[in-house]
Design a protein around this motif. Structure first.
Motif, PDB file in Angstrom:
ATOM      1  N   ASN A   1       2.257   0.484  -5.527  1.00 51.91           N
ATOM      2  CA  ASN A   1       1.892   1.944  -5.392  1.00 51.91           C
ATOM      3  C   ASN A   1       1.170   2.389  -6.207  1.00 51.91           C
TER       4      ASN A   1
ATOM      5  N   LEU B   1       0.682  -1.613  -0.284  1.00 56.94           N
ATOM      6  CA  LEU B   1      -0.053   0.130   0.149  1.00 56.94           C
ATOM      7  C   LEU B   1       0.592   1.126  -0.541  1.00 56.94           C
ATOM      8  N   SER B   2       0.212   2.638  -0.783  1.00 60.13           N
ATOM      9  CA  SER B   2       1.221   3.928  -0.679  1.00 60.13           C
ATOM     10  C   SER B   2       0.929   3.987   0.596  1.00 60.13           C
TER      11      SER B   2
ATOM     12  N   PHE C   1      -1.892  -7.489 -10.235  1.00 64.52           N
ATOM     13  CA  PHE C   1      -0.481  -7.119  -9.378  1.00 64.52           C
ATOM     14  C   PHE C   1       0.354  -8.389  -9.302  1.00 64.52           C
TER      15      PHE C   1
HETATM   16  N1  MET Z   1      -2.505   0.662  -5.470  1.00 61.19           N
HETATM   17  C1  MET Z   1      -2.702   1.091  -3.749  1.00 61.19           C
HETATM   18  C2  MET Z   1      -1.839   1.719  -3.222  1.00 61.19           C
HETATM   19  O1  MET Z   1      -1.081   2.273  -3.696  1.00 61.19           O
HETATM   20  C3  MET Z   1      -2.494  -0.583  -3.567  1.00 61.19           C
HETATM   21  C4  MET Z   1      -2.644  -1.352  -4.061  1.00 61.19           C
HETATM   22  S1  MET Z   1      -4.711  -1.302  -4.430  1.00 61.19           S
HETATM   23  C5  MET Z   1      -5.886  -0.897  -3.191  1.00 61.19           C
HETATM   24  O2  MET Z   1      -2.086   1.943  -1.826  1.00 61.19           O
END
Ligand code: MET
Length: 389
Positions: A128, A105-106, A305
């Protein structure tokens, strides 16, 4: 207790520990994978583990780094900041990895990445997508295209499906860094497309009951709902929207890009539009191999992912190969290698399952193609992402 020898001994111990510069790179070459193997974020993390493991198997079968295999070292970040910080610290100081793919997660990256950056350990974010991730520091890059590149595609596709869309509702998880970043892009794009954002509703990633938000959305009579959240919350939100009678299109962000969400919203996931940074039909040779291997093992198309995590490991390995030509990796001092690896990965060009890619000066991914898919449910638990573009 205060024996002089004790002080001498502690001094010796201290100097040995601080002689980090004398540390060589282990063989097989350790690469850290710090993703969410537990918690709600593991709905994404499990796909990342699979992608990373496939890369390890595939790249080692093709000679690893100049004949030396790589070895992935997994540290579970769980879903929060503390878990990511702990995983990063272990990988950096205990496992002596050359670089880290992670975190999921970011929200976690903004806390954990600065630790790697200060230690001069290269990090490749595999998922992220919030604004500002590569700008955390010189050692932070990502293979996950940002919300700015991805999110607008889903809205444009929704308008192709239904050109009559005028009024939209936007919902987002206000306690998550990526969701707040993504909703900003969704809202801006909606305005740019002359849509009327009738209501903006907030929720928490830990929420299960969305009655308040759904009631507000239904009250506005919108033709499109746009959601930015993680998988569990978004899945439940979609389910409750449909159960309470919402009939229009739904656009979901990156957090809805996993089949792990299907058992949560079941048949109600059907029709949700999600932009993609990866397509199983991507025509590169690298993707043909990756997709074939994934399909043979898991009997379905690889998800985004998994493809991004695979790509993160591959970028490290490709960059290590270049350095290995200059001096065998086993002969490098670990700290020197980490610094050189970061420089090398930023200037390289890579042929990956995501297509040809490179990095800009900040370490953000430069990627050629993006896609949009729509969820098609077969029954209450199983479905697929059908690519529209
Ligand atoms: N793209 C999201 C983030 O940057 C992580 C995966 S999808 C919730 O947190």
């Amino acid at each position: 207790m205060n024996h002089p020898l004790k002080n001498t001994l502690s001094l010796m111990l201290l100097s040995t520990l601080s002689l980090g510069s004398a540390q060589k790179v282990a063989s097989p070459i350790p690469i850290g994978i710090a993703v969410a193997q537990t918690s709600n974020a593991s709905l994404f993390g499990q796909e990342q583990v699979i992608g990373a493991r496939l890369a390890e198997k595939f790249l080692n079968a093709r000679g690893g780094v100049g004949g030396t295999p790589i070895k992935l070292v997994f540290q579970d970040t769980s879903g929060d900041e503390a878990g990511a910080i702990n995983a990063f610290q272990n990988l950096i100081s205990k496992d002596n990895v050359v670089g880290i793919v992670g975190p999921t997660l970011s929200q976690q990256a903004f806390s954990a990445d600065p630790i790697a950056d200060r230690a001069k350990v290269p990090v490749l974010g595999p998922s992220n997508t919030a604004k500002g991730i590569p700008q955390i520091g010189a050692y932070i890059s990502r293979v996950s295209a940002p919300v700015t590149a991805i999110a607008p595609n889903a809205l444009k596709q929704a308008l192709k499906i239904n050109p009559k869309i005028k009024k939209v509702a936007v919902l987002y998880a206000q306690n998550d860094a990526f969701s707040t970043s993504e909703t900003g892009i969704f809202q801006q794009t909606a305005k740019d497309l002359d849509l009327n954002v009738a209501t903006v509703q907030k929720f928490q990633t830990t929420d299960n009951d969305f009655t308040t938000q759904v009631t507000a959305v239904l009250g506005e009579n919108v033709d499109l709902v746009i959601i930015s959240g993680l998988a569990n919350d978004s899945g439940n939100l979609i389910k409750q929207l449909r159960q309470l009678g919402y009939k229009g299109l739904i656009v979901g962000g990156n957090g809805l890009n996993s089949s792990s969400m299907f058992p949560i919203c079941g048949q109600y996931c059907d029709g949700v539009i999600v932009a993609q940074a990866y397509s199983p039909t991507q025509s590169s040779a690298a993707n043909q191999l990756f997709a074939r291997e994934y399909k043979a093992q898991y009997k379905k198309d690889p998800p985004q992912f998994a493809a991004q995590a695979y790509t993160g490991v591959q970028v490290f390995v490709d960059a290590l190969k270049v350095l290995d030509h200059k001096k065998k990796i086993a002969d490098w001092d670990l700290s020197d290698l980490r610094i050189a690896l970061n420089k090398q990965l930023l200037i390289g060009k890579y042929k990956t399952p995501l297509g040809d890619l490179s990095f800009d000066k900040d370490g953000d991914i430069v990627q050629q193609a993006f896609y949009v898919a729509q969820i098609k449910m077969k029954d209450t638990k199983n479905g697929t992402f059908v690519f529209l573009k």
